[in-house]
Design a protein around this motif. Structure first.
Motif, mmCIF file in Angstrom:
data_model
loop_
_atom_site.group_PDB
_atom_site.id
_atom_site.type_symbol
_atom_site.label_atom_id
_atom_site.label_comp_id
_atom_site.label_asym_id
_atom_site.label_seq_id
_atom_site.Cartn_x
_atom_site.Cartn_y
_atom_site.Cartn_z
ATOM 1 N N SER A 209 50.748 34.708 23.711
ATOM 2 C CA SER A 209 48.996 34.695 23.363
ATOM 3 C C SER A 209 48.823 33.462 23.668
ATOM 4 O O SER A 209 49.537 33.025 24.554
ATOM 5 N N ASP A 210 47.062 33.778 23.313
ATOM 6 C CA ASP A 210 46.179 32.803 24.357
ATOM 7 C C ASP A 210 46.614 30.922 23.083
ATOM 8 O O ASP A 210 46.560 30.176 23.515
ATOM 9 N N SER A 211 47.592 31.780 21.350
ATOM 10 C CA SER A 211 48.140 30.266 21.419
ATOM 11 C C SER A 211 49.072 30.006 21.980
ATOM 12 O O SER A 211 49.372 28.157 21.488
ATOM 13 N N ILE B 48 54.794 31.829 17.051
ATOM 14 C CA ILE B 48 54.418 33.708 16.989
ATOM 15 C C ILE B 48 54.383 34.490 15.437
ATOM 16 O O ILE B 48 54.169 35.046 15.399
ATOM 17 N N GLU C 239 51.607 33.745 13.777
ATOM 18 C CA GLU C 239 50.802 34.539 13.864
ATOM 19 C C GLU C 239 50.893 35.679 13.420
ATOM 20 O O GLU C 239 50.224 36.868 12.869
ATOM 21 N N SER C 240 52.360 36.073 13.379
ATOM 22 C CA SER C 240 52.626 37.586 12.299
ATOM 23 C C SER C 240 52.398 37.580 11.469
ATOM 24 O O SER C 240 52.222 38.165 10.556
ATOM 25 N N LYS D 72 49.978 29.872 24.973
ATOM 26 C CA LYS D 72 48.929 29.167 26.359
ATOM 27 C C LYS D 72 48.745 27.948 25.843
ATOM 28 O O LYS D 72 49.340 26.894 26.615
#
Length: 372
Positions: free
Chosen positions: A274-276, A364, A367-368, A278
């Protein structure tokens, strides 16, 4: 007439009861029976004082009344009888201990026999180890044959020799606690007393350096060792001269270069990131120097700190406060990486990778939760 007869009979009855009671009190048998704790009459007397409804309790009371005086008497007799025996045993054991300790010989002069004695001294913390970092490096640079346990001891001591200044919180003036401890020393046939560093196979070593020197190949030809074959170690190994001694930060610098390659490859090839994630990985990368940002990243990301004073003992299980030899030169003189360095490098690499992985998992998971 009948009344008078009745009164006479009553008077005779009372008189007989009175004399019967007086006869019982004056009977000389009762005091002697009462004084005997094993008397059955005394048992019946004690149980009669207990309520009949509690028969088991009466049995306990009766048996304890009999057993206690008997057992205490037996114990006194037993202890007094054993006293001379135990004294003899102590004398015997001390003489055995004395003869056993007297069989020690000095490593420096096997003709001198010694016995061990005990002294009590204050055990105060030492300001520095018995061997400095430089001393231990000098030992490991030598091409010699030495006891394997001594060689391992040198490497372990070098790894914690105190090269990094560790900052400790100050909460006021503190004083060292110096408890008294029992210390063995030697009383020898030459009329002198010596410190006892270590005893091994009946040989006494008075200093740490003497023990190490005796367990090296250079000492095998000395007259003191040859005179006492028991002092020659059985675990002799060849020490390949060590070189390029490194601290924790040096190993971490190599780990960071390896991690840089792995993270860059992951960003470029892993399309599932994901962008976060990266974005987090980019904060770790120093693309200009092809390493991680900060000399203690990922422990302290992006921060350059003084290598000689930074301690990670609370942040890293692999932290060490000394040196590890990176190379050694054995048979043909070609330097190779030491096994100890390889093991420490792998452990630090895995720990750093674990720190980064946990941070990615947290991103992650957040984000979920936000998607829900």
């Amino acid at each position: 007439m009948n009344i008078r007869k009745f009164c006479r009979l009553g008077f005779l009855t009372l008189t007989s009861l009175f004399w019967a009671s007086c006869g019982t009190d004056s009977n000389p048998q009762f005091p002697s029976m009462a004084a005997n704790p094993d008397s059955s009459a005394d048992n019946s007397g004690s149980s009669s004082s207990v309520e009949p409804a509690s028969s088991s309790f009466a049995d306990v009371e009766s048996s304890s009344d009999v057993a206690q005086p008997s057992s205490s008497t037996d114990n006194l007799a037993s202890s007094s009888a054993e006293a001379p025996v135990s004294s003899a045993n102590v004398a015997s054991s001390s003489s055995v201990a004395s003869s056993a300790s007297a069989s020690l010989v000095l490593a420096r002069d096997p003709s001198v026999t010694c016995s061990k004695s005990v002294n009590f001294i204050q055990d105060c913390p030492k300001a520095s180890p018995s061997y400095s970092c430089v001393d231990l490096q000098t030992f490991l640079k030598k091409d010699t044959t030495i006891s394997e346990k001594i060689l391992t001891s040198w490497e372990e001591k070098l790894e914690s020799c105190g090269v990094v200044q560790e900052n400790a919180p100050v909460y006021g003036i503190t004083y060292p606690v110096c408890p008294y401890i029992a210390v063995n020393y030697l009383r020898c046939s030459d009329g002198k007393n010596y410190d006892l560093f270590k005893e091994e196979n009946g040989v006494a070593y008075t200093t740490e350096s003497e023990y190490y020197e005796t367990h090296s190949s250079a000492a095998e030809s000395s007259s003191s060792v040859v005179a006492s074959s028991s002092s020659v170690p059985e675990d002799l190994v060849k020490n390949c001269p060590k070189g390029e001694f490194v601290v924790f930060a040096d190993i971490l610098a190599e780990v960071q270069s390896k991690l840089y390659e792995r993270l860059v490859k992951n960003i470029e090839e892993n399309t599932a990131l994901s962008d976060s994630v990266k974005s987090y990985l980019e904060t770790l990368l120093d693309r200009d120097n092809k390493t991680l940002k900060g000399n203690f990243s990922p422990y302290f990301p992006g921060s350059d700190q003084n290598v000689e004073s930074t301690s990670l003992k609370w942040d890293s299980e692999e932290w060490f406060n000394g040196y590890i030899a990176k190379t050694e030169s054995c048979a043909d003189g070609t330097p190779v990486t030491t096994k100890r360095y390889q093991q420490k490098y792998a452990a630090i690499y895995d720990e750093c990778l674990d720190i980064i992985s946990k941070k990615i998992n947290d991103i992650i998971e957040n984000e979920s939760k936000a998607a829900e």
